[in-house]
Design a protein around this motif. Sequence first.
Motif, PDB file in Angstrom:
ATOM      1  N   LYS A  56     -15.327  14.418 -10.271  1.00  0.00           N
ATOM      2  CA  LYS A  56     -14.744  13.138 -10.478  1.00  0.00           C
ATOM      3  C   LYS A  56     -13.809  13.210  -9.359  1.00  0.00           C
ATOM      4  O   LYS A  56     -12.346  13.356  -9.472  1.00  0.00           O
ATOM      5  CB  LYS A  56     -14.042  13.301 -11.731  1.00  0.00           C
ATOM      6  CG  LYS A  56     -14.847  13.286 -13.125  1.00  0.00           C
ATOM      7  CD  LYS A  56     -14.121  13.365 -14.225  1.00  0.00           C
ATOM      8  CE  LYS A  56     -15.230  13.513 -15.318  1.00  0.00           C
ATOM      9  NZ  LYS A  56     -14.676  14.792 -16.414  1.00  0.00           N
ATOM     10  N   PRO A  57     -14.013  12.390  -8.095  1.00  0.00           N
ATOM     11  CA  PRO A  57     -13.107  12.414  -6.921  1.00  0.00           C
ATOM     12  C   PRO A  57     -11.815  11.514  -7.244  1.00  0.00           C
ATOM     13  O   PRO A  57     -12.022  10.548  -8.027  1.00  0.00           O
ATOM     14  CB  PRO A  57     -13.724  11.773  -5.858  1.00  0.00           C
ATOM     15  CG  PRO A  57     -14.944  10.930  -6.653  1.00  0.00           C
ATOM     16  CD  PRO A  57     -15.408  11.758  -7.893  1.00  0.00           C
ATOM     17  N   LYS A  58     -10.586  12.095  -6.795  1.00  0.00           N
ATOM     18  CA  LYS A  58      -9.309  11.449  -7.051  1.00  0.00           C
ATOM     19  C   LYS A  58      -9.015  10.604  -5.373  1.00  0.00           C
ATOM     20  O   LYS A  58      -8.730  11.838  -4.665  1.00  0.00           O
ATOM     21  CB  LYS A  58      -8.377  12.235  -7.508  1.00  0.00           C
ATOM     22  CG  LYS A  58      -8.749  12.629  -8.690  1.00  0.00           C
ATOM     23  CD  LYS A  58      -7.823  13.783  -9.601  1.00  0.00           C
ATOM     24  CE  LYS A  58      -8.407  14.336 -10.831  1.00  0.00           C
ATOM     25  NZ  LYS A  58      -9.440  15.164 -10.603  1.00  0.00           N
ATOM     26  N   LEU A  59      -8.577   9.538  -5.476  1.00  0.00           N
ATOM     27  CA  LEU A  59      -7.929   9.083  -4.118  1.00  0.00           C
ATOM     28  C   LEU A  59      -6.645   9.334  -3.946  1.00  0.00           C
ATOM     29  O   LEU A  59      -5.833   9.244  -4.814  1.00  0.00           O
ATOM     30  CB  LEU A  59      -8.435   7.535  -3.989  1.00  0.00           C
ATOM     31  CG  LEU A  59      -9.147   6.831  -3.354  1.00  0.00           C
ATOM     32  CD1 LEU A  59      -9.010   5.650  -3.484  1.00  0.00           C
ATOM     33  CD2 LEU A  59      -9.919   7.712  -2.272  1.00  0.00           C
ATOM     34  N   VAL A  60      -6.227   9.686  -2.790  1.00  0.00           N
ATOM     35  CA  VAL A  60      -4.868   9.814  -2.429  1.00  0.00           C
ATOM     36  C   VAL A  60      -4.324   8.410  -1.944  1.00  0.00           C
ATOM     37  O   VAL A  60      -4.470   7.880  -0.883  1.00  0.00           O
ATOM     38  CB  VAL A  60      -4.786  10.716  -0.983  1.00  0.00           C
ATOM     39  CG1 VAL A  60      -3.091  11.009  -0.644  1.00  0.00           C
ATOM     40  CG2 VAL A  60      -5.151  12.211  -1.493  1.00  0.00           C
ATOM     41  N   LYS A  61      -3.490   7.966  -3.168  1.00  0.00           N
ATOM     42  CA  LYS A  61      -3.166   6.563  -3.144  1.00  0.00           C
ATOM     43  C   LYS A  61      -2.110   6.291  -2.004  1.00  0.00           C
ATOM     44  O   LYS A  61      -2.088   5.195  -1.676  1.00  0.00           O
ATOM     45  CB  LYS A  61      -2.669   5.919  -4.324  1.00  0.00           C
ATOM     46  CG  LYS A  61      -1.283   6.633  -4.865  1.00  0.00           C
ATOM     47  CD  LYS A  61      -0.967   6.151  -6.140  1.00  0.00           C
ATOM     48  CE  LYS A  61       0.341   6.997  -6.449  1.00  0.00           C
ATOM     49  NZ  LYS A  61       0.798   6.841  -7.886  1.00  0.00           N
ATOM     50  N   ASN A  62      -1.259   7.255  -1.332  1.00  0.00           N
ATOM     51  CA  ASN A  62      -0.284   7.009  -0.562  1.00  0.00           C
ATOM     52  C   ASN A  62      -0.972   7.321   1.026  1.00  0.00           C
ATOM     53  O   ASN A  62       0.073   7.585   1.914  1.00  0.00           O
ATOM     54  CB  ASN A  62       1.020   7.478  -0.968  1.00  0.00           C
ATOM     55  CG  ASN A  62       1.149   9.076  -1.125  1.00  0.00           C
ATOM     56  OD1 ASN A  62      -0.341   9.342  -1.237  1.00  0.00           O
ATOM     57  ND2 ASN A  62       2.105   9.697  -0.846  1.00  0.00           N
ATOM     58  N   ALA A  63      -2.029   7.581   1.071  1.00  0.00           N
ATOM     59  CA  ALA A  63      -2.403   8.007   2.288  1.00  0.00           C
ATOM     60  C   ALA A  63      -2.204   7.261   3.499  1.00  0.00           C
ATOM     61  O   ALA A  63      -1.769   7.715   4.511  1.00  0.00           O
ATOM     62  CB  ALA A  63      -3.894   8.301   2.299  1.00  0.00           C
ATOM     63  N   LEU A  64      -2.160   5.767   3.614  1.00  0.00           N
ATOM     64  CA  LEU A  64      -1.912   5.069   4.518  1.00  0.00           C
ATOM     65  C   LEU A  64      -0.495   5.201   4.821  1.00  0.00           C
ATOM     66  O   LEU A  64       0.153   5.102   6.106  1.00  0.00           O
ATOM     67  CB  LEU A  64      -2.419   3.568   4.484  1.00  0.00           C
ATOM     68  CG  LEU A  64      -3.886   3.461   4.256  1.00  0.00           C
ATOM     69  CD1 LEU A  64      -4.332   2.243   3.747  1.00  0.00           C
ATOM     70  CD2 LEU A  64      -4.400   3.714   5.786  1.00  0.00           C
ATOM     71  N   ASP A  65       0.366   5.297   3.784  1.00  0.00           N
ATOM     72  CA  ASP A  65       1.908   5.386   3.846  1.00  0.00           C
ATOM     73  C   ASP A  65       2.191   6.606   4.652  1.00  0.00           C
ATOM     74  O   ASP A  65       3.223   6.653   5.598  1.00  0.00           O
ATOM     75  CB  ASP A  65       2.609   5.212   2.603  1.00  0.00           C
ATOM     76  CG  ASP A  65       2.507   3.739   2.011  1.00  0.00           C
ATOM     77  OD1 ASP A  65       2.284   2.936   2.692  1.00  0.00           O
ATOM     78  OD2 ASP A  65       2.508   3.781   0.793  1.00  0.00           O
ATOM     79  N   LEU A  66       1.646   7.694   4.218  1.00  0.00           N
ATOM     80  CA  LEU A  66       1.867   8.680   4.883  1.00  0.00           C
ATOM     81  C   LEU A  66       1.559   8.800   6.369  1.00  0.00           C
ATOM     82  O   LEU A  66       2.175   9.409   7.171  1.00  0.00           O
ATOM     83  CB  LEU A  66       1.099   9.970   4.175  1.00  0.00           C
ATOM     84  CG  LEU A  66       1.528  10.407   2.738  1.00  0.00           C
ATOM     85  CD1 LEU A  66       0.459  11.320   2.031  1.00  0.00           C
ATOM     86  CD2 LEU A  66       3.066  11.105   2.856  1.00  0.00           C
ATOM     87  N   LEU A  67       0.305   8.169   6.701  1.00  0.00           N
ATOM     88  CA  LEU A  67       0.008   8.194   8.200  1.00  0.00           C
ATOM     89  C   LEU A  67       0.818   7.442   8.907  1.00  0.00           C
ATOM     90  O   LEU A  67       1.231   7.850  10.218  1.00  0.00           O
ATOM     91  CB  LEU A  67      -1.477   7.533   8.590  1.00  0.00           C
ATOM     92  CG  LEU A  67      -2.857   8.156   8.088  1.00  0.00           C
ATOM     93  CD1 LEU A  67      -3.940   7.367   8.530  1.00  0.00           C
ATOM     94  CD2 LEU A  67      -2.550   9.420   9.161  1.00  0.00           C
ATOM     95  N   GLU A  68       1.606   6.453   8.532  1.00  0.00           N
ATOM     96  CA  GLU A  68       2.606   5.672   9.343  1.00  0.00           C
ATOM     97  C   GLU A  68       3.691   6.467   9.714  1.00  0.00           C
ATOM     98  O   GLU A  68       4.269   6.554  10.732  1.00  0.00           O
ATOM     99  CB  GLU A  68       3.151   4.505   8.559  1.00  0.00           C
ATOM    100  CG  GLU A  68       2.278   3.244   8.278  1.00  0.00           C
ATOM    101  CD  GLU A  68       1.610   2.676   9.342  1.00  0.00           C
ATOM    102  OE1 GLU A  68       2.217   2.704  10.603  1.00  0.00           O
ATOM    103  OE2 GLU A  68       0.605   2.379   9.457  1.00  0.00           O
ATOM    104  N   LYS A  69       4.113   7.421   8.977  1.00  0.00           N
ATOM    105  CA  LYS A  69       5.273   8.151   9.105  1.00  0.00           C
ATOM    106  C   LYS A  69       4.556   9.501   9.886  1.00  0.00           C
ATOM    107  O   LYS A  69       5.481  10.162  10.951  1.00  0.00           O
ATOM    108  CB  LYS A  69       5.793   9.060   7.823  1.00  0.00           C
ATOM    109  CG  LYS A  69       6.496   8.131   6.824  1.00  0.00           C
ATOM    110  CD  LYS A  69       7.295   8.728   5.855  1.00  0.00           C
ATOM    111  CE  LYS A  69       7.339   7.654   4.635  1.00  0.00           C
ATOM    112  NZ  LYS A  69       6.962   8.137   3.350  1.00  0.00           N
ATOM    113  N   GLU A  70       3.373  10.066   9.732  1.00  0.00           N
ATOM    114  CA  GLU A  70       3.026  11.175  10.216  1.00  0.00           C
ATOM    115  C   GLU A  70       2.354  11.012  11.673  1.00  0.00           C
ATOM    116  O   GLU A  70       2.532  11.823  12.782  1.00  0.00           O
ATOM    117  CB  GLU A  70       2.142  11.972   9.604  1.00  0.00           C
ATOM    118  CG  GLU A  70       2.582  12.548   8.268  1.00  0.00           C
ATOM    119  CD  GLU A  70       1.549  13.253   7.225  1.00  0.00           C
ATOM    120  OE1 GLU A  70       0.462  13.308   7.732  1.00  0.00           O
ATOM    121  OE2 GLU A  70       2.199  13.732   6.395  1.00  0.00           O
ATOM    122  N   ILE A  71       1.905   9.646  12.028  1.00  0.00           N
ATOM    123  CA  ILE A  71       1.373   9.397  13.427  1.00  0.00           C
ATOM    124  C   ILE A  71       2.420   9.803  14.294  1.00  0.00           C
ATOM    125  O   ILE A  71       1.991  10.357  15.519  1.00  0.00           O
ATOM    126  CB  ILE A  71       0.613   8.195  13.474  1.00  0.00           C
ATOM    127  CG1 ILE A  71      -0.861   8.451  12.655  1.00  0.00           C
ATOM    128  CG2 ILE A  71       0.139   7.797  14.742  1.00  0.00           C
ATOM    129  CD1 ILE A  71      -1.645   7.209  12.625  1.00  0.00           C
TER     130      ILE A  71
END
Length: 280
Positions: A56-71
């Motif tokens: 039952k996969p679960k999505l990381v809902k804040n993935a794109l927000d995290l990318l904005e900070k981490e890139i």
Amino acid sequence: MECIARKSLLYKTKVEYGDWTINHIVGCKHGCRFPCYAMMMARKFGWIKDYEDWRKPKLVKNALDLLEKEIPKYKNQIDFVHLCFMTDPFMYDAEKDRIIPDIKDLTLKIIERLNRDGIRVTILTKGIYPDDLLNTQRFSKNNEYGITLVSLNNNFKEQYEPYSSSYETRVESLKKLAKAGLKTWVSIEPYPTPELDPDAAQIEKILEKIHFAKKIIFGKLNYNKLVNYCGRNSHNWKNSQEFYEAIARKVIDFCNTNNIQYHIKAGTPLSNEDHRNIFK
Ligand code: SF4
């Protein structure tokens, strides 16, 4: 689809052909029984309870927000980002016969976001590649798209990879990208012994099917992991060293003849012929 939040996303991996990586999903509907290292780790870390929970996969809902900070933080250290070592980025829903839409959308947005900053992406799936990736305005031509393919035997698939996409569809979706001039690769690991797949001695059939790929990774099956995973005593095939050496030789010869780059994984016979990271 159920969602979770994470504190971080991008990380450097020690996997031998990896660099940086992202796992924006926890769990995998494919539920491979051949053994899934990711599921074993997820269980060990307490991220999932059991096999049913893993499916039952679960999505990381804040993935794109995290990318904005981490890139901006990691960009200068990153050569490429791999999706994914701990889940499947283009997960297939066997009941509905389609790629899971929420996962596909998030994966595409992540690839697009990384590409926008000039970061190329390597991808590996047992699902299906969507046609969206043919849009080279949106996605970099430097990305490398891969599938895992360890058999063409449907009896083997039914037993060990029951919920992933069909071998035929998987190969066709990759071939479509290759025909459009995009970079493609195939991971043939962990490769089964003839005890698990009676067709395993004829790796030529798999190689012929994926002759269009630019890179191949080959690796043997780790018996201990299979024994632990199945929770029962598995076989111990005595001639495995000779078998894997013969198969690895076939892979190397095929790749040399067809001008395909290859990587034989550490611990597999003939792996000492090749130490470079083929994605660097
Ligand atoms: S596709 Fe990969 S991550 Fe998903 S269950 Fe199979 S081995 Fe595990």
